[in-house]
Design a protein around this motif. Structure first.
Motif, short mmCIF file in Angstrom:
data_model
loop_
_atom_site.label_atom_id
_atom_site.label_comp_id
_atom_site.label_asym_id
_atom_site.label_seq_id
_atom_site.Cartn_x
_atom_site.Cartn_y
_atom_site.Cartn_z
N PRO A 55 40.43 49.74 46.20
CA PRO A 55 41.06 49.07 45.36
C PRO A 55 42.91 48.32 46.21
N GLN A 115 33.21 41.94 45.17
CA GLN A 115 31.87 41.24 44.28
C GLN A 115 30.46 40.24 45.91
N ARG A 157 38.63 42.95 44.13
CA ARG A 157 37.35 43.59 43.81
C ARG A 157 36.50 41.96 43.50
N ASN A 183 42.88 43.30 42.24
CA ASN A 183 42.32 41.76 41.82
C ASN A 183 41.49 41.25 42.94
N GLU A 216 33.70 48.00 45.06
CA GLU A 216 35.50 47.99 44.70
C GLU A 216 35.12 49.10 44.29
N GLN A 256 41.54 36.16 37.67
CA GLN A 256 40.79 36.56 38.32
C GLN A 256 39.81 34.93 38.72
N GLU A 272 36.61 53.37 43.08
CA GLU A 272 36.47 53.61 41.56
C GLU A 272 37.33 55.34 42.17
#
Length: 374
Positions: free
Chosen positions: A256, A228, A224, A221, A240, A87, A242
């Motif tokens: 994503p 942000q 996301r 990853n 992101e 991350q 969903e």
């Protein structure tokens, strides 16, 4: 033809050897030097004038982000970042892409560095792409968002932030209030995309009366972290996506990594995100074509499709289909601002583009078009 010169910058002796060997396997490249840290890398860029640089992020004395900024300011050259698949590594990678890096390759974290052989094809593919790009485009700072004229309507429609249920869908009582939009913007991009998205999304005003759906070619990853970052610089809410999320005006949804994103009708005037693991299209998942094609049945909406910088042709045929089905706007980024003029070029060649615009003008055109007809 002379091979392209590559400078490898990494603080690990072992990794410098591995990366150099991988690159040297391709006769199109030769490693002209290696550096142990960012400071040494900056000096060697000036002295060796390589065609492309591979740059690690975590290094002593001067890290990769610091070195990248100096290189882009003093001696612009295409740079490929080697990023850890964490991350924190993803966040740093997004910063590097905004600061001028052409692209990145995920470097395995931990002690099994030999796993880097698994990304050999990807590394060489990105090196071939990097030597064809415009380094000075990367070096130029991101242009400030254009000043937008006040909204002509005296009482703009409020944008409600829906509370989501456990499965990611909006609360039904709130969804009805947020689903009354008439426009939908869909954006596709690849290499150079994070900078382009920064430029475009930072220009949207508060309470923008339409949702924005985005496909950026990136692995899991990293999307996301991209969402942000974009959320921090935009008046829009950026998330992101969903599975099951309801579309809301004033919100941007980033597909994503590892999933195709489709938009499906969910009632009379409500729409929901559907994520799938279907096979990649043109080597990509998420795919811009898949997103654009999912909008074809939604003819009750005024649809606006945008293709920006990126290698290949993903999204071009989807844009052509949208144009034929009545999309209001189809925009291709102008070659003058593209880092890689691939995806927009493919759309232009299919003659399905209503506007060819430089990156800094795309947001202003969309805002004007949407607000004037809302």
């Amino acid at each position: 033809m002379q091979p392209f010169d590559v400078l490898v910058v990494d603080d690990s002796v072992f990794m410098r050897k591995i990366i150099s060997d991988l690159i040297s396997d391709d006769p199109a490249f030769r490693v002209v030097g290696t550096a142990r840290n960012g400071k040494e890398g900056v000096e060697m860029v000036k002295r060796l004038n390589p065609h492309v640089v591979t740059l690690d992020i975590e290094m002593p004395e001067m890290n990769g982000l610091e070195a990248l900024r100096v290189i882009m300011q003093e001696h612009p050259v295409p740079v490929i970042m080697l990023s850890s698949l964490t991350q924190e590594g993803a966040q740093e990678t997004i910063q590097a892409l905004e600061s001028g890096a052409v692209d990145f390759v995920g470097k395995p974290s931990g002690s099994i560095s030999l796993d880097l052989h698994k990304v050999k094809r990807l590394l060489l593919e990105k090196l071939h792409m990097a030597v064809k790009t415009k380094a000075r485009q990367f070096a130029s700072p991101i242009a400030p968002a254009p000043k937008l004229a006040p909204r002509p309507k005296p009482t703009p429609k409020p944008v409600f932030k829906a509370k989501e249920t456990a499965n990611g869908s909006a609360d039904p009582s709130v969804r009805e209030r947020t689903a009354g939009f008439e426009h939908l913007i869909a954006i596709g991009t690849s290499t150079g995309g994070p900078r382009a998205l920064h430029q475009v999304l930072s220009g949207f005003p508060e309470q923008f009366p339409a949702p924005v759906v985005i496909v950026q070619h990136m692995p899991p990853n990293f999307t996301r972290s991209l969402a942000q970052r974009l959320d921090s610089i935009s008046h829009l809410r950026v998330v992101e996506a969903e599975n099951g999320m309801s579309l809301e005006a004033g919100t941007a949804y980033v597909a994503p990594g590892g999933y195709h994103m489709c938009i499906a009708r969910n009632g009379a005037r409500a729409y929901r995100i559907h994520l799938t693991k279907e096979d990649p299209r043109s080597g990509h998942r998420p795919s811009v074509d898949v997103l654009f094609e999912s909008l074809l049945p939604l003819k009750e909406l005024k649809r606006h499709a945008v293709l920006m910088t990126g290698m290949g042709s993903d999204g071009a045929r989807g844009m052509q289909a949208l144009k034929r089905s009545g999309a209001v706007t189809t925009i291709a980024e102008a070659e003058s601002t593209c880092i890689v003029y691939g995806m927009p070029r493919a759309a232009v060649e299919l003659k399905c583009v209503t506007h060819i615009l430089p990156q800094q003008d795309i947001c202003g055109h969309l805002v004007q078009t949407v607000i004037q007809s809302s």
